[in-house]
Write an enzyme that holds these catalytic residues in place. Structure first.
Site, PDB file in Angstrom:
ATOM      1  N   GLU A  31      19.724  -1.038 -75.401  1.00  0.00           N
ATOM      2  CA  GLU A  31      18.959   0.192 -75.573  1.00  0.00           C
ATOM      3  C   GLU A  31      18.704   0.477 -77.059  1.00  0.00           C
ATOM      4  O   GLU A  31      17.579   0.772 -77.472  1.00  0.00           O
ATOM      5  CB  GLU A  31      19.727   1.349 -74.945  1.00  0.00           C
ATOM      6  CG  GLU A  31      18.856   2.549 -74.734  1.00  0.00           C
ATOM      7  CD  GLU A  31      19.665   3.782 -74.381  1.00  0.00           C
ATOM      8  OE1 GLU A  31      20.888   3.798 -74.640  1.00  0.00           O
ATOM      9  OE2 GLU A  31      19.065   4.731 -73.874  1.00  0.00           O
ATOM     10  N   TYR A  33      18.822  -1.691 -79.476  1.00  0.00           N
ATOM     11  CA  TYR A  33      17.953  -2.748 -79.994  1.00  0.00           C
ATOM     12  C   TYR A  33      16.491  -2.451 -79.640  1.00  0.00           C
ATOM     13  O   TYR A  33      15.616  -2.453 -80.501  1.00  0.00           O
ATOM     14  CB  TYR A  33      18.369  -4.110 -79.422  1.00  0.00           C
ATOM     15  CG  TYR A  33      17.537  -5.247 -79.967  1.00  0.00           C
ATOM     16  CD1 TYR A  33      17.931  -5.929 -81.114  1.00  0.00           C
ATOM     17  CD2 TYR A  33      16.334  -5.619 -79.371  1.00  0.00           C
ATOM     18  CE1 TYR A  33      17.170  -6.956 -81.637  1.00  0.00           C
ATOM     19  CE2 TYR A  33      15.548  -6.632 -79.887  1.00  0.00           C
ATOM     20  CZ  TYR A  33      15.976  -7.297 -81.025  1.00  0.00           C
ATOM     21  OH  TYR A  33      15.212  -8.296 -81.551  1.00  0.00           O
ATOM     22  N   GLU A 108       9.794  -8.604 -58.074  1.00  0.00           N
ATOM     23  CA  GLU A 108      11.088  -9.267 -57.872  1.00  0.00           C
ATOM     24  C   GLU A 108      12.045  -8.772 -58.943  1.00  0.00           C
ATOM     25  O   GLU A 108      11.613  -8.149 -59.922  1.00  0.00           O
ATOM     26  CB  GLU A 108      10.919 -10.789 -57.950  1.00  0.00           C
ATOM     27  CG  GLU A 108      10.452 -11.229 -59.321  1.00  0.00           C
ATOM     28  CD  GLU A 108      10.240 -12.736 -59.456  1.00  0.00           C
ATOM     29  OE1 GLU A 108      10.637 -13.486 -58.565  1.00  0.00           O
ATOM     30  OE2 GLU A 108       9.680 -13.130 -60.471  1.00  0.00           O
ATOM     31  N   LYS A 110      14.449  -8.421 -62.180  1.00  0.00           N
ATOM     32  CA  LYS A 110      14.579  -9.044 -63.496  1.00  0.00           C
ATOM     33  C   LYS A 110      16.054  -9.351 -63.658  1.00  0.00           C
ATOM     34  O   LYS A 110      16.885  -8.444 -63.751  1.00  0.00           O
ATOM     35  CB  LYS A 110      14.098  -8.115 -64.604  1.00  0.00           C
ATOM     36  CG  LYS A 110      14.156  -8.805 -65.961  1.00  0.00           C
ATOM     37  CD  LYS A 110      13.370  -8.041 -66.992  1.00  0.00           C
ATOM     38  CE  LYS A 110      13.153  -8.854 -68.253  1.00  0.00           C
ATOM     39  NZ  LYS A 110      14.358  -9.229 -68.952  1.00  0.00           N
ATOM     40  N   CYS A 398      57.895   8.758 -70.423  1.00  0.00           N
ATOM     41  CA  CYS A 398      56.876   9.200 -69.453  1.00  0.00           C
ATOM     42  C   CYS A 398      56.253  10.502 -69.946  1.00  0.00           C
ATOM     43  O   CYS A 398      56.974  11.457 -70.244  1.00  0.00           O
ATOM     44  CB  CYS A 398      57.505   9.397 -68.079  1.00  0.00           C
ATOM     45  SG  CYS A 398      56.345  10.119 -66.901  1.00  0.00           S
TER      46      CYS A 398
HETATM   47  S1  IVH Z   1       8.761 -13.976 -65.820  1.00  0.00           S
HETATM   48  C1  IVH Z   1       5.418 -15.232 -67.295  1.00  0.00           C
HETATM   49  N1  IVH Z   1      10.474 -13.050 -64.068  1.00  0.00           N
HETATM   50  O1  IVH Z   1      13.238 -12.230 -68.761  1.00  0.00           O
HETATM   51  C2  IVH Z   1       6.479 -14.350 -67.714  1.00  0.00           C
HETATM   52  N2  IVH Z   1      11.263 -13.435 -66.265  1.00  0.00           N
HETATM   53  O2  IVH Z   1      12.048 -10.768 -70.934  1.00  0.00           O
HETATM   54  C3  IVH Z   1       7.721 -15.065 -67.987  1.00  0.00           C
HETATM   55  N3  IVH Z   1      13.632 -12.958 -66.560  1.00  0.00           N
HETATM   56  O3  IVH Z   1      12.410 -15.052 -70.626  1.00  0.00           O
HETATM   57  C4  IVH Z   1       8.939 -14.459 -67.488  1.00  0.00           C
HETATM   58  N4  IVH Z   1      14.037 -12.337 -64.496  1.00  0.00           N
HETATM   59  O4  IVH Z   1      14.375 -15.239 -69.009  1.00  0.00           O
HETATM   60  C5  IVH Z   1      10.284 -13.440 -65.349  1.00  0.00           C
HETATM   61  N5  IVH Z   1      11.859 -12.289 -62.392  1.00  0.00           N
HETATM   62  C6  IVH Z   1      11.682 -12.666 -63.651  1.00  0.00           C
HETATM   63  C7  IVH Z   1      12.735 -12.661 -64.576  1.00  0.00           C
HETATM   64  C8  IVH Z   1      12.476 -13.052 -65.890  1.00  0.00           C
HETATM   65  C9  IVH Z   1      14.553 -12.534 -65.694  1.00  0.00           C
HETATM   66  C10 IVH Z   1      13.863 -13.223 -67.997  1.00  0.00           C
HETATM   67  C11 IVH Z   1      13.315 -14.534 -68.461  1.00  0.00           C
HETATM   68  C12 IVH Z   1      12.332 -14.180 -69.546  1.00  0.00           C
HETATM   69  C13 IVH Z   1      12.777 -12.820 -69.946  1.00  0.00           C
HETATM   70  C14 IVH Z   1      11.639 -12.017 -70.520  1.00  0.00           C
END
Ligand code: IVH
Length: 651
Positions: A31, A33, A108, A110, A398
């Site tokens: 956060e 950063y 999906e 992250k 204690c």
């Molecule tokens: S797509 C085309 N999808 O997040 C875009 N990245 O902040 C490329 N990551 O380097 C990344 N879950 O290591 C994508 N469902 C997901 C992800 C994901 C984790 C990571 C990945 C990427 C970084 C970017």
């Protein structure tokens, strides 16, 4: 921000990034950063001629370190633009709909791990490369080969790059850190650093031991002829890759918000850490026409979850005495809002942990809150120390009753059985929901009863009378009668509740149920070998039962007399059959509801358990069987399809 401040901020960001990427040992939260990064970005947008070459905004990706061979990705690996709230997401969507008003979105998780690019050709895994700077990464093929969720062969011959995130499940992360702490090694700050560190081991046997998991999220170079990303991903999953814990195709802002809320609310239940949700335009053709900025694809965005890590200050370290006498230090921290909850306390586990992390009063620390668990301090920001920090010494007496403490290293214990904290906490536990569930017997009342001298042990609550209660301050007739009724009501309780309420160390609700269904009250007479035959009861738990019964036999007998717990009906002996007396695990999608199959097997004398262990006799599996099936294979446990089960039944 002026130019001087901008220069400083760039330096600060680079220092954070070095600790994060190179040392795998962050010195601040994401956060902090991100906030500084966005301030720097805003300054640069206003003053494009002053942008410093070493600004992190000018860097495409992470740092490539020495030790592995460098390797080129066949097509570039991109980063993601972040949005933090609905407003920003709306703006992003407006830009997308301007470019393609018919776009839909694949959502999906992250994942919070380390990205990895797998190159397959002729159906074989040829090379695995870390993300590096997006163009060049490190060749870690040897290590990737040890990750069980990366197929070495796939049923697809064309050249293809499959991208994903390597993660460590939360449970595994905890186990690794406990092991590291035991060996006096530095513990990993979070699962992401543990995953990245484990992936870049020069000795691949270390990687192999870490139980890393690969979750695919995208495709690089390829010759697929599938027009939708969602369908492409289904194809990738079908090649033997893991599926996300949740995924959806959405059309409008409202759908996206719904999916986001679901993932955010459920994320604590998922095995892996998530830090947001990724929203991607589903139509590949649109993706191609929208293209990329210097760093990001225009067609994707990371919708981040609110931070669960925050920086705060330790104001004090106080001591709590639990029902078993263990003295637990707790940090009182400056109130901090984390994801809508104001955090004021953080658990410190024990004094060894305080010493290991070198936590002092007045220290600036990073705290982490996840789900319902008590927040914990994951790191001290040593570089922020001013000299005003105060070390805390291991207590000798204690804090509640003043008696001498027994210091066993990790645990420090009050041995005084009549210590107020021990008695009060045992009664609170005895009366709690998962035990006897006595309404109205909470902390305040138990303390009042103890202070009045009426209740000095669990047994005393059964000698309370209306007269005695009415003599106490604050006890009116109605409240007193309700309490007496609630106490009277627990007579004839389920036997397992009684066993759980005894508060034996290591014996919780599940073990209490097993003890009860196996022995009823006869658990008191069981020998160690009898106890060990029960699924889920190991050496330490068996010892704990034996020791508790040895010391407290009379107390248990007296309580049994008072409570007269209900013993479960003995089971009718099933006829001989292949499932009788077998421990069975069900997994995958089966043709009937799992509860029905479980009941049927139990009626044949089988025990149906939720997890696979050495004690499992058989795993019955359906389609999409996952980790339980893998574990069965690993342990050499017999695996049986649902059809085979039916044949065995017919026989
Ligand atoms: S797509 C085309 N999808 O997040 C875009 N990245 O902040 C490329 N990551 O380097 C990344 N879950 O290591 C994508 N469902 C997901 C992800 C994901 C984790 C990571 C990945 C990427 C970084 C970017």
């Amino acid at each position: 921000m002026n130019y001087e401040e901008y220069k400083k901020a760039v330096e600060e960001l680079n220092r954070y990034a070095y600790h994060y990427y190179v040392e795998d040992n962050p010195i601040t939260t994401d956060e902090v950063y991100d906030k500084l990064y966005h301030e720097v970005l805003a300054y640069e947008e206003k003053n494009p001629y002053q942008v410093l070459d070493n600004s992190p905004t000018q860097r495409v990706g992470d740092v490539v370190s020495e030790g592995f061979h460098k390797a080129l990705h066949k097509s570039r690996m991109w980063s993601l633009e972040d949005v933090f709230d609905e407003e920003d997401l709306k703006k992003w969507l407006a830009r997308i709909f301007k470019l393609d008003d018919r776009a839909s979105f694949y959502c999906e998780p992250k994942y919070d791990g380390a990205s990895l690019n797998l190159y397959y050709e002729g159906g074989r895994l040829i090379q695995a490369i870390t993300r590096g700077d997006g163009v060049t990464g490190e060749d870690i093929t040897q290590n990737a080969r040890t990750i069980k969720t990366i197929p070495l062969k796939i049923d697809y011959e064309e050249p293809i790059e499959i991208r994903g995130e390597v993660v460590i499940f939360k449970s595994e992360f905890q186990a690794i850190n406990e092991e590291r702490a035991k060996n006096g090694e530095n513990i990993f700050a979070n699962p992401r650093n543990a995953a990245a560190g484990s992936l870049r081991q020069l000795d691949s046997s270390i990687t192999a031991n870490r139980n890393l998991v690969f979750l695919p999220y995208g495709i690089g170079q390829n010759t697929l002829d599938i027009p939708l990303l969602s369908k492409r991903m289904e194809f990738i999953y079908s090649l033997g890759f893991k599926t996300p814990p949740y995924r959806a195709v959405c059309k409008w802002l409202l759908d996206i918000e719904k999916v986001y809320a679901k993932m955010k609310d459920e994320r604590d239940d998922y095995d892996m850490m998530l830090d947001g949700m990724v929203v991607k335009v589903d139509q590949i053709e649109s993706q191609e026409s929208m293209g990329y900025t210097v760093k990001y694809p225009r067609w994707a965005v990371a919708y981040k979850f609110p931070a669960v890590e925050k920086i705060t200050t330790v104001k004090d370290i106080i001591l709590q005495v639990g029902r078993s006498g263990v003295v637990t230090p707790v940090a009182v921290v400056a109130p901090t809002n984390i994801d809508g909850v104001v955090v004021e306390r953080a658990t410190l586990h024990n004094f060894d942990e305080i010493q290991r992390k070198d936590i002092r009063i007045n220290d600036k620390v990073i705290i982490l809150r996840s789900g319902d668990v008590i927040p914990k301090i994951i790191k001290v920001l040593e570089h922020e120390r001013t000299g005003s920090e105060i070390e805390v010494l291991r207590p000798k007496e204690c804090p509640v009753c003043g008696s001498e403490l027994l210091d066993e290293g990790a645990l420090i214990k009050c041995q005084n059985l009549t210590c107020k904290a021990r008695v009060v906490n045992s009664i609170i536990y005895f009366a709690s929901k998962q035990c006897l569930n006595i309404d109205g017997l909470g902390e305040k009342i138990v303390k009042a009863l103890f202070d009045s001298g009426l209740v000095k042990s669990v047994e005393d609550i059964f000698s309370l009378t209306l007269e005695k209660l009415l003599a106490l301050e604050g006890f009116k007739e109605k409240k007193s009668q309700n309490l007496l009724d609630a106490v009277e009501n627990v007579k004839g309780c389920d036997c397992w509740r009684f066993i759980n309420a005894l508060g034996m160390e290591h014996i919780g609700e599940v073990a209490s149920k097993s003890l009860c269904s196996e022995f009823g009250l006869g658990f008191m007479k069981a020998e160690k070998n009898d106890l060990l035959t029960i699924e889920g009861i190991g050496e330490e738990m068996a010892e704990s039962v034996l020791e508790f019964v040895r010391v407290n036999e009379e107390h248990i007998l007296r309580l049994t007399e008072i409570l007269n717990p209900k013993i479960p009906e003995p089971k009718i002996e099933a006829k001989d059959n292949p499932f009788k007396a077998k421990t069975i695990v069900l997994t995958g999608s089966l043709s009937h509801p799992r509860g029905e199959i479980k009941e049927m097997l139990e009626s044949l004398g089988a025990k149906v358990s939720g997890s696979v262990s050495k004690k499992t006799d058989m795993v019955i599996y359906g389609d999409d069987a996952g980790s339980k099936y893998d574990k069965a294979l690993e342990l050499g446990v017999r695996t049986v399809t649902e059809d085979e089960m039916k044949e065995m039944l017919d026989d």
